[in-house]
Design an enzyme around this catalytic site. Structure first.
Site, PDB file in Angstrom:
ATOM      1  N   LYS A 133       0.821  -1.205   0.000  1.00 25.74           N
ATOM      2  CA  LYS A 133       0.000   0.000   0.000  1.00 25.74           C
ATOM      3  C   LYS A 133       0.858   1.259   0.000  1.00 25.74           C
ATOM      4  O   LYS A 133       0.495   2.273  -0.604  1.00 25.74           O
ATOM      5  CB  LYS A 133      -0.961  -0.013   1.198  1.00 25.74           C
ATOM      6  N   LYS A 214      -5.711  -9.160  -7.965  1.00 27.56           N
ATOM      7  CA  LYS A 214      -7.081  -9.383  -7.490  1.00 27.56           C
ATOM      8  C   LYS A 214      -7.982  -8.238  -7.937  1.00 27.56           C
ATOM      9  O   LYS A 214      -7.525  -7.114  -8.189  1.00 27.56           O
ATOM     10  CB  LYS A 214      -7.102  -9.547  -5.977  1.00 27.56           C
ATOM     11  N   LYS A 217     -11.743  -2.194  -6.345  1.00 26.64           N
ATOM     12  CA  LYS A 217     -12.455  -0.969  -6.707  1.00 26.64           C
ATOM     13  C   LYS A 217     -11.487   0.143  -7.107  1.00 26.64           C
ATOM     14  O   LYS A 217     -11.864   1.065  -7.825  1.00 26.64           O
ATOM     15  CB  LYS A 217     -13.312  -0.495  -5.522  1.00 26.64           C
TER      16      LYS A 217
END
Length: 348
Positions: A133, A214, A217
């Site tokens: 992240k 994966k 959104k």
């Protein structure tokens, strides 16, 4: 869900130890708006089943976790309501579980501080999500991004949860929560049950445009992600453009044919069939035709959910009340447990 008065009294007295553990399931979802296909198949569908199997189930809209990547306040507020509408439309029933917004129960953050003071920084730095992240945000990373796994541990332990539904990418975070619980118990006496994982049996749903990643959104490619509120035309377009390969036969070989294998996984999950049964149905179809078969299965699965989402989104006050009522009941469970934690660590 009514809270048994005897249980509450036991919690207030601090007598609910390891020999009197209530089976309790806790899970949460970040409010990113309407969930996508992967959220539904990997988590929400399982949540619906679990609320029928366990008498004490808590599901939380994790607005505090979503703040690791701050959004405009109006956007966050709307995302919270849209996520709530979606999971209610999927079958989550507030009469069978507690559905609440995380930030309405302040004990989550307060317990996270206590647990954070018992957690080593090197352990957090080793977690792969921190590295990924941080890289995706092109920054040095924030304190919130580093420590949100401790908040996750607090979310779980605050209710003395015994089982937690998790996907593959969250197993290490649950292991951190287990270690924190054991460390707390060693230091202050047996108090927290060590929560166990409920692993999803659904294969991880991949991006339709990049089957090595994966479904997400946040994917910049709009055709990569199917949401449960997409129109039939949008679903058809996204599956028609799904990346496969140059072999026309439909097979399930994730290592060598990830694109078509992802389609097979999706088809099996939405149809409630095994991989073997799906492959048998696809005999004689080329991948172009098979994409439309999968698209139709997804359309049929989500049609009633999509209609229900629209109805629920029209009643904003109902959605707010569901979350507030759930938070009040969650506080009833959390308050006596947290008061005992305060006593154990010396705050009172």
């Amino acid at each position: 869900m009514a809270t048994p008065s005897g249980l509450i009294r036991a919690l207030h007295r601090g007598t609910l130890g390891q020999n009197m553990v209530t089976d309790r399931i806790f899970s949460g979802i970040q409010p990113t708006g309407t969930p996508h296909l992967g959220n539904y198949l990997g988590a929400i569908q399982n949540w619906v089943n679990l609320q029928e199997e366990c008498s004490s189930v808590l599901y939380s809209i994790m607005d505090m976790h979503s703040f690791t990547l701050p959004k405009e306040p109006a956007v966050l507020r709307q995302n919270i309501l849209d996520t709530t509408a979606a999971i209610l439309a999927c079958g989550i029933d507030p009469k069978k579980c507690l559905l609440f917004r995380q930030s309405l129960v302040p004990e989550h953050a307060e317990l996270a501080w206590i647990l954070g003071c018992l957690t080593n920084v090197p352990r957090l730095l080793r977690l792969p999500q921190w590295k990924m992240k941080r890289a995706s945000q092109n920054s040095e990373g924030t304190v919130g991004l580093l420590t949100y796994p401790v908040l996750q541990a607090a979310d779980i332990l605050l209710y003395k949860s015994t089982r937690v539904p998790v996907g593959e990418d969250q197993v290490l975070h649950l292991e951190l929560a287990q270690d924190i619980a054991q460390h707390f118990n060693k230091k202050y006496g047996e108090f927290f049950p060590v929560p166990k994982a409920i692993l999803s049996t659904t294969k991880k749903i991949k991006s339709l445009r990049d089957p090595s990643a994966k479904m997400s959104k946040s994917d910049p490619q709009k055709l990569a992600t199917v949401t449960i509120a997409d129109s039939p035309d949008e679903i058809v377009l996204k599956f028609r453009k799904a990346v496969t390969d140059f072999t026309s036969e439909v097979t399930y070989e994730p290592a060598t044919r990830p694109g078509v294998s992802n389609l097979v996984s999706i088809h099996a999950a939405v149809a409630g069939l095994s991989i073997k049964e799906v492959l048998h149905q696809a005999t004689g179809l080329d991948t172009a035709h098979y994409k439309m078969v999968v698209a139709e299965a997804v359309i049929q699965k989500f049609a009633p959910i999509r209609n229900e989402i629209k109805k629920l989104q029209e009643d904003k006050s109902h959605l707010i009340k569901v979350l507030e009522d759930g938070a009040e009941k969650a506080k009833e469970l959390a308050a006596p447990i947290y008061q005992e934690i305060r006593r154990l660590v010396g705050f009172q």
